[in-house]
Motif scaffolding. Sequence first.
Motif, short mmCIF file in Angstrom:
data_model
loop_
_atom_site.label_atom_id
_atom_site.label_comp_id
_atom_site.label_asym_id
_atom_site.label_seq_id
_atom_site.Cartn_x
_atom_site.Cartn_y
_atom_site.Cartn_z
N VAL A 18 27.13 30.06 -43.83
CA VAL A 18 26.15 29.21 -44.48
C VAL A 18 26.58 27.75 -44.34
N HIS A 19 25.65 26.89 -43.94
CA HIS A 19 25.96 25.47 -43.87
C HIS A 19 25.14 24.74 -44.93
N PRO A 20 25.53 23.51 -45.28
CA PRO A 20 24.90 22.83 -46.42
C PRO A 20 23.69 21.99 -46.10
N TRP A 21 23.25 21.92 -44.84
CA TRP A 21 22.22 20.95 -44.47
C TRP A 21 20.82 21.58 -44.42
N SER A 22 19.84 20.78 -44.80
CA SER A 22 18.46 21.26 -44.78
C SER A 22 17.52 20.30 -44.06
N ARG A 23 18.02 19.11 -43.69
CA ARG A 23 17.15 18.10 -43.08
C ARG A 23 17.97 17.26 -42.10
N TYR A 24 17.73 17.47 -40.83
CA TYR A 24 18.52 16.85 -39.78
C TYR A 24 17.67 15.85 -38.99
N VAL A 25 18.20 14.63 -38.81
CA VAL A 25 17.52 13.60 -38.03
C VAL A 25 18.47 13.09 -36.96
N ALA A 26 18.00 13.07 -35.71
CA ALA A 26 18.80 12.63 -34.56
C ALA A 26 18.31 11.26 -34.09
N LEU A 27 19.24 10.32 -33.90
CA LEU A 27 18.95 8.98 -33.44
C LEU A 27 19.67 8.72 -32.13
N GLU A 33 17.56 12.32 -26.65
CA GLU A 33 16.19 12.77 -26.39
C GLU A 33 16.18 14.06 -25.58
N GLY A 34 17.20 14.25 -24.75
CA GLY A 34 17.30 15.49 -23.99
C GLY A 34 16.97 15.36 -22.51
N ALA A 70 15.04 9.74 -30.98
CA ALA A 70 15.65 9.13 -29.79
C ALA A 70 14.61 8.80 -28.73
N VAL A 71 14.84 7.69 -28.04
CA VAL A 71 13.95 7.23 -26.97
C VAL A 71 14.81 6.74 -25.81
N ARG A 72 14.53 7.23 -24.64
CA ARG A 72 15.31 6.87 -23.45
C ARG A 72 15.28 5.38 -23.17
N GLY A 73 16.37 4.89 -22.59
CA GLY A 73 16.41 3.51 -22.12
C GLY A 73 16.76 2.46 -23.15
N LEU A 74 16.88 2.83 -24.42
CA LEU A 74 17.12 1.83 -25.44
C LEU A 74 18.58 1.36 -25.46
N LEU A 75 18.75 0.08 -25.73
CA LEU A 75 20.07 -0.47 -25.98
C LEU A 75 20.44 -0.21 -27.44
N LEU A 76 21.72 -0.42 -27.77
CA LEU A 76 22.19 -0.10 -29.11
C LEU A 76 21.40 -0.83 -30.19
N GLN A 77 21.21 -2.14 -30.03
CA GLN A 77 20.51 -2.89 -31.07
C GLN A 77 19.08 -2.42 -31.23
N ARG A 254 12.48 -2.99 -18.06
CA ARG A 254 12.03 -3.01 -19.45
C ARG A 254 10.80 -2.12 -19.57
N ILE A 255 10.80 -1.30 -20.61
CA ILE A 255 9.69 -0.38 -20.84
C ILE A 255 8.78 -0.98 -21.91
N ALA A 256 7.49 -0.99 -21.64
CA ALA A 256 6.55 -1.52 -22.62
C ALA A 256 6.67 -0.76 -23.93
N GLU A 257 6.60 -1.49 -25.02
CA GLU A 257 6.80 -0.88 -26.33
C GLU A 257 5.84 0.27 -26.58
N GLU A 258 4.59 0.14 -26.09
CA GLU A 258 3.61 1.20 -26.35
C GLU A 258 3.93 2.48 -25.61
N GLU A 259 4.83 2.43 -24.61
CA GLU A 259 5.18 3.62 -23.86
C GLU A 259 6.34 4.38 -24.49
N ARG A 260 6.94 3.80 -25.51
CA ARG A 260 8.13 4.40 -26.10
C ARG A 260 7.76 5.19 -27.35
N HIS A 261 7.99 6.46 -27.31
CA HIS A 261 7.66 7.30 -28.44
C HIS A 261 8.77 8.31 -28.68
#
Length: 288
Positions: A18-27, A33-34, A70-77, A254-261
């Motif tokens: 049994v693990h204690p987590w119920s809600r996982y978010v990946a950044l 992104e995979g 997660a979104v491909r191509g992003l810099l850390l900031q 540079r990827i247009a902001e509207e293309e990043r999801h």
Amino acid sequence: MNLPGGGGGTQEVSVDGVHPWSRYVALGDSFTEGVGDPEPRSPGGLRGWADRVAEELSIGHEDFAYANLAVRGLLLQQILDQQVAPAMALRPDLITLNGGGNDLIFRRSDPDKLSVRLDAAVELLASTGATVVLFAGPDWGATPVLGRTRGKVAIFNENLRIIAARHDAVIADLWALRELTHPLMWDPDRLHFSPLGQHTIAAMVLDTLNVPHTLEPMMPKELPERRWREARADDILWAREHLFPWVLQRLKQRIAEEERHAKRPDATPVFGPGMPPGSFVGIRPSKS
């Protein structure tokens, strides 16, 4: 209970599976992104290590929810600016965060300056009480061109360990995962991990969290042969012969902001109705 984590921070210890987590978010970026792990039945047409981790964490946890921002191509900031606040709004109790690779590879950024930015974000995320997992970068020493960033990646990794110790976070160590030196672990573009590599990383993350799992070495699992809640038949199908130029184009321009999801912007069950957690079938042999 907690034990000291490798690299500073603590690791959760499971009891009787049994693990204690119920809600996982990946950044993160393309790593989280995979990219390199095509799966038309997954949201966005990609699976990846984070999805594989969530699949295992959902077993026996009917209320488990998962979001992947997660979104491909992003810099850390960009990752920090665009994903930290939405992640906190989802109120996760488990957070994974990777970033900085695109800065080090394509921008020749200073690993110390990157670490200062990351430190503030990890402090904020850790203040929620969630378990925070950070990723030490892989060893590209044997890779042409990318091998020249090896020293910077090593410095960044050591800074990550200090950040983890300061904020009680956990380090998932790709550098120490020597299985990743095998060519089968990498996509032909040599920038992203293959399905086998993603599977291997998922197992390492689960081991780092001390969560028992069903992932066997060198034997990636197939998704269950059932439909997702929302059909995604027209999602992008990732073919290896097209992935290399596609990825390079996205990373260098540079990827247009509207293309990043984000592929999973909301925290929802890992599987939709008709795909109950734990209903895995079959295995897939490693690909050459």
